[in-house]
Write a protein that holds these residues in place. Sequence first.
Motif, PDB file in Angstrom:
ATOM      1  N   ARG A  55       0.827  -1.209   0.000  1.00 42.01           N
ATOM      2  CA  ARG A  55       0.000   0.000   0.000  1.00 42.01           C
ATOM      3  C   ARG A  55       0.862   1.260   0.000  1.00 42.01           C
ATOM      4  N   ASP A  56       1.890   1.263   0.843  1.00 45.39           N
ATOM      5  CA  ASP A  56       2.760   2.437   0.923  1.00 45.39           C
ATOM      6  C   ASP A  56       3.463   2.709  -0.398  1.00 45.39           C
ATOM      7  N   GLN A  57       3.961   1.628  -1.019  1.00 51.13           N
ATOM      8  CA  GLN A  57       4.679   1.803  -2.281  1.00 51.13           C
ATOM      9  C   GLN A  57       3.745   2.296  -3.388  1.00 51.13           C
ATOM     10  N   LEU A  58       2.553   1.723  -3.459  1.00 53.09           N
ATOM     11  CA  LEU A  58       1.643   2.119  -4.528  1.00 53.09           C
ATOM     12  C   LEU A  58       1.095   3.523  -4.315  1.00 53.09           C
ATOM     13  N   GLY A 114       9.683  -6.060  -3.856  1.00 51.41           N
ATOM     14  CA  GLY A 114      10.808  -6.004  -4.784  1.00 51.41           C
ATOM     15  C   GLY A 114      10.509  -6.548  -6.166  1.00 51.41           C
ATOM     16  N   GLN A 115       9.270  -6.992  -6.406  1.00 54.89           N
ATOM     17  CA  GLN A 115       8.912  -7.533  -7.715  1.00 54.89           C
ATOM     18  C   GLN A 115       7.689  -6.797  -8.255  1.00 54.89           C
ATOM     19  N   GLY A 151       9.764   7.903 -12.555  1.00 54.69           N
ATOM     20  CA  GLY A 151       9.656   7.421 -11.191  1.00 54.69           C
ATOM     21  C   GLY A 151      10.966   7.601 -10.439  1.00 54.69           C
ATOM     22  N   GLN A 152      11.084   6.898  -9.282  1.00 56.88           N
ATOM     23  CA  GLN A 152      12.297   7.011  -8.487  1.00 56.88           C
ATOM     24  C   GLN A 152      12.440   5.791  -7.589  1.00 56.88           C
ATOM     25  N   THR A 153      13.642   5.605  -7.057  1.00 55.65           N
ATOM     26  CA  THR A 153      13.919   4.532  -6.113  1.00 55.65           C
ATOM     27  C   THR A 153      13.888   5.104  -4.702  1.00 55.65           C
ATOM     28  N   TYR A 154      13.209   4.395  -3.766  1.00 51.91           N
ATOM     29  CA  TYR A 154      13.036   4.887  -2.408  1.00 51.91           C
ATOM     30  C   TYR A 154      14.065   4.262  -1.464  1.00 51.91           C
ATOM     31  N   ASP A 155      14.260   4.938  -0.355  1.00 55.93           N
ATOM     32  CA  ASP A 155      15.224   4.473   0.641  1.00 55.93           C
ATOM     33  C   ASP A 155      14.827   3.129   1.239  1.00 55.93           C
ATOM     34  N   ASP A 156      13.535   2.821   1.304  1.00 56.73           N
ATOM     35  CA  ASP A 156      13.092   1.557   1.893  1.00 56.73           C
ATOM     36  C   ASP A 156      13.196   0.387   0.928  1.00 56.73           C
TER      37      ASP A 156
END
Length: 537
Positions: A55-58, A114-115, A151-156
């Motif tokens: 949920r957080d990622q989306l 991660g997928q 988009g971007q890559t997050y620290d988590d």
Amino acid sequence: MKPKRIIFAIVMVLLLIGSVWWLAMNDYLVPKDHSDPSSEMTSLHQMNRLEQWTRDQLLKITNDLIKPKLAFSSLKLELPATGTFTDVTLRSGDLTIIEMTSMTLVFKELPRQGQPLVIESATFVNPSVKLIGRPEGGLEGFTGFIKSFEGQTYDDGGSSKPSEVFAIRRIAIVEGKFEWSQSGYEHPLILEQLTMDLSTSPDTEKPGWYGFNATIKREPIMTLTWDGGINIDTGDLDFNDTSLVIDLEADKYSSLTPQIQDFLAKYQIVGELTLHTTGRVPITHAQDTDLVFNATLTDSNAAIGEYQFPIDKADLNATFKDMRFSFAPLHVMAFRGMIETSGYFDFNDAKPFQMDVKANDVLIQDLLRTTSSEEPRFSGKIDLTLNAEGEGDEASPSIKGTGELHITEGHLINIKVFGAIANALHITDDKKRKAVDTGMARFTLKNDRVTIDKAEIESAASAAKGKGDIFYDGRLDLLLNAGTLEKVNSLLGAIGDLFSVLTDRLLPFRVTGTLKEPVVTPEPLSLPLGKLRDGGH
């Protein structure tokens, strides 16, 4: 037609992606408390950590990539991973961009950290896409539609890069509808009963790239097949082999919308078009578009007023690169002759263009819509060479060029300019009917007019030569010498040239007025061309 269907497919893909994001953010991948959970649903609901992470990622992905909001009235979830949404809408502010009866998503597997989500298939039933063009350009509700393709890559460890999140496999559209209208115009363009089957597969060697095969049909008029790819990180579209076939016949008009039927019937448009396209279109960098076109048009015709434009066959080879559309050559078999054209239209800055035209044995009477029992109002066989160039910038358009026209087997007396000259020479109706014209004209193209540098025409009844201006708005400013003495000059050849100065002063005429209402007056002294010739004042 092609660009509208491309937009339709792209918007459907974006809707699919947006729905998945909304789905996860609102816990629709798990049963609600008021549901009747089975043991499998209870097990799914207990995956709290993965649910929270997803949920957080989306939520981040939604905020990063897309602006419009998705809504629907209900969702029926069936395991292992199928969701059917009803009364689906995609809205930008108060404007509904997309609405559909239902949307069914089949997931190949549950989300994993991660997928990417893997969607095995998606079916859109009765989707309707509504686009409204703004007067200043662009589309209503589409400002900022896509916030980012990167988009971007997050620290988590998460990511909003589409290539790392989504892997779309198949999209089907059933009975789709496309509507386009310009703001302030009453009648929109509507295309209905659009069906598409698009299969995709991720390219493991090229992150972000998906290959697909799509078919869009509008029976029995149109079929579009698209073998290509899309980079969901950059928005680049690949056309490996895209084919569009359109077969228009009057008895097939009934399968189209009333607006299109009226348009086709008004201009009596028929013909079969086959278009093949290869290349790439970067959506976010249109200036880097690189496409190759091959097209064939057969048995085509269109009509405007008393004129028609029959084409037996036309073959086009063209490219679009660096914002320039180049064609070399365009072969056209029409009017029982051959026309060959080459050139370019540039869409950069001043919009320069250049074109070369060569026509041979073209019958001008085939321009007229006449029955087999009618005599054509005019006739003749022409050869034409034309070289033109200029700039299409709206602020300061320009054109220049040269050309030469030859006509044989002509009967031009019913063209108003020639008829007015014949009347000035008091040629009898019998001689008018029997006259067979032969002539030539050498001319120069200018910004506001065609300047006739030299023109000669002769028949058994009379002969004339002249020069002057024909303005693009139809005004005339011509000087010519006409009559039997000019015919003598033509017959005498070089000797006749000795009389040219004399005859220029004996039988000169000036032609003014317009093409529709020419005025022929005697000019006793071969005066210079009037003020129109000198500058239009």
